[in-house]
Structure formats: C-alpha cells, structure tokens
Design a protein around this motif. Structure first.
Motif, PDB file in Angstrom:
ATOM      1  N   THR A   1       1.313   9.344  -5.884  1.00 26.07           N
ATOM      2  CA  THR A   1       1.803  10.693  -5.607  1.00 26.07           C
ATOM      3  C   THR A   1       2.729  11.172  -6.725  1.00 26.07           C
ATOM      4  O   THR A   1       2.603  12.302  -7.195  1.00 26.07           O
ATOM      5  CB  THR A   1       2.544  10.731  -4.257  1.00 26.07           C
ATOM      6  N   ILE A   2       3.636  10.329  -7.151  1.00 24.39           N
ATOM      7  CA  ILE A   2       4.550  10.717  -8.214  1.00 24.39           C
ATOM      8  C   ILE A   2       3.783  10.897  -9.520  1.00 24.39           C
ATOM      9  O   ILE A   2       4.059  11.834 -10.275  1.00 24.39           O
ATOM     10  CB  ILE A   2       5.665   9.649  -8.366  1.00 24.39           C
ATOM     11  N   GLY A   3       2.795  10.041  -9.774  1.00 21.70           N
ATOM     12  CA  GLY A   3       2.003  10.175 -10.985  1.00 21.70           C
ATOM     13  C   GLY A   3       1.194  11.467 -11.012  1.00 21.70           C
ATOM     14  O   GLY A   3       0.980  12.047 -12.085  1.00 21.70           O
TER      15      GLY A   3
ATOM     16  N   TRP B   1       0.832  -1.209   0.000  1.00 22.03           N
ATOM     17  CA  TRP B   1       0.000   0.000   0.000  1.00 22.03           C
ATOM     18  C   TRP B   1       0.861   1.251   0.000  1.00 22.03           C
ATOM     19  O   TRP B   1       0.492   2.276  -0.563  1.00 22.03           O
ATOM     20  CB  TRP B   1      -0.958   0.003   1.192  1.00 22.03           C
ATOM     21  N   ASN B   2       2.051   1.175   0.608  1.00 26.61           N
ATOM     22  CA  ASN B   2       2.967   2.311   0.608  1.00 26.61           C
ATOM     23  C   ASN B   2       3.517   2.544  -0.793  1.00 26.61           C
ATOM     24  O   ASN B   2       3.613   3.677  -1.246  1.00 26.61           O
ATOM     25  CB  ASN B   2       4.099   2.043   1.595  1.00 26.61           C
ATOM     26  N   ASN B   3       3.878   1.471  -1.489  1.00 28.45           N
ATOM     27  CA  ASN B   3       4.370   1.601  -2.859  1.00 28.45           C
ATOM     28  C   ASN B   3       3.291   2.152  -3.779  1.00 28.45           C
ATOM     29  O   ASN B   3       3.566   2.985  -4.653  1.00 28.45           O
ATOM     30  CB  ASN B   3       4.863   0.247  -3.381  1.00 28.45           C
ATOM     31  N   ALA B   4       2.039   1.702  -3.594  1.00 27.56           N
ATOM     32  CA  ALA B   4       0.946   2.201  -4.415  1.00 27.56           C
ATOM     33  C   ALA B   4       0.722   3.693  -4.176  1.00 27.56           C
ATOM     34  O   ALA B   4       0.514   4.465  -5.121  1.00 27.56           O
ATOM     35  CB  ALA B   4      -0.331   1.416  -4.124  1.00 27.56           C
ATOM     36  N   GLY B   5       0.768   4.118  -2.939  1.00 32.39           N
ATOM     37  CA  GLY B   5       0.622   5.539  -2.628  1.00 32.39           C
ATOM     38  C   GLY B   5       1.752   6.370  -3.193  1.00 32.39           C
ATOM     39  O   GLY B   5       1.547   7.487  -3.667  1.00 32.39           O
ATOM     40  N   LEU B   6       2.954   5.822  -3.148  1.00 32.38           N
ATOM     41  CA  LEU B   6       4.109   6.525  -3.701  1.00 32.38           C
ATOM     42  C   LEU B   6       3.960   6.687  -5.217  1.00 32.38           C
ATOM     43  O   LEU B   6       4.196   7.771  -5.751  1.00 32.38           O
ATOM     44  CB  LEU B   6       5.391   5.771  -3.358  1.00 32.38           C
ATOM     45  N   ARG B   7       3.554   5.616  -5.898  1.00 33.11           N
ATOM     46  CA  ARG B   7       3.352   5.704  -7.349  1.00 33.11           C
ATOM     47  C   ARG B   7       2.253   6.698  -7.685  1.00 33.11           C
ATOM     48  O   ARG B   7       2.354   7.458  -8.634  1.00 33.11           O
ATOM     49  CB  ARG B   7       3.007   4.316  -7.903  1.00 33.11           C
TER      50      ARG B   7
END
Length: 132
Positions: A127-129, A119-125
C-alpha cells in the motif's frame, strides 16, 4: 364533509387537477410539519437529558501544570552513519512533546518489533509502495 364511498374526495372524480395538487400539497406540508415538530421535541428532550444527567464536579482549585520529564530513547546501534537517524528521532520526539531539540538527548535507539502477521506487513508495504 361527507365521506361516503361516492364522495368526490374518496373517488377523485369531479376534482380538478389543481384541487388534487392542492390537497396533496396540504398533506405534504402537514406531514413534514409533524415530522420536524417531533424531531424538535426529541432534540430538546435529549438536550435536557444531557443538562440534567451530565453534571460535572466543580473543582475548587485549578490543577497545576504538570511538567513532562525528558524521555530517554534506548536502542541498539545498527548503522555506522546514524547522525541523520538520530536527528530525525530527536525532531519527532521534540515535536510530540512541544519542546526544543536542545532539551533532548538521545542516548540509544532500537527498532520495536511489530506484532502484526507477515501478510499484514506485506500488505502495508504494498500500500505504501503504491502511494509513493
């Protein structure tokens, strides 16, 4: 000065508006002077604590400049067209070490797995997107 309950200073009767503002101004100036005076004293005391208790040991000789060994980046080759990726990696390592790219040689590379939850990786992607 008479401070009985019928006094004009206590009751406010018989004092003009100018006199009332004058006394209020004096109170404000005296109060601010006390506050800033105490803050100044506190600042001086804290500075003296730093001078007294933070004595750093003096070194007799200056330390010699250390040389940084050339790093070797080890990884698995994933793509066939890797020249651009190797150029970017070499430039990043050279910039972080303040050296030239001619002094470095990347032999291999590999992606380091993250220890973050999914879920942290998904949120990071996400945010960057949203930023780009």
């Amino acid at each position: 000065m008479n401070l009985d309950p019928n006094s004009s200073l206590v009751t406010g009767k018989g004092i003009s508006l100018g006199e009332a503002f004058g006394m209020g101004g004096e109170t404000v100036v005296i109060g601010l002077s006390i506050v800033f005076g105490v803050l100044l004293i506190l600042m001086i005391v804290l500075y003296l604590f730093g001078v007294i208790f933070n004595k750093k040991p003096k070194t007799a000789t200056t330390p010699a400049q250390e040389t940084v060994p050339e790093p070797e980046v080890q990884a698995e080759v994933v793509e066939e067209d890797e020249e651009e990726l190797i150029a970017v990696l070499t430039a990043a390592i050279a910039a972080s070490l303040n050296t030239s790219t001619y002094n470095l040689q990347i032999k291999s590379y590999r992606r380091v797995p993250t220890k973050r939850p999914a879920w942290n990786n998904a949120g990071l992607r996400e945010t960057i997107g949203n930023r780009f």
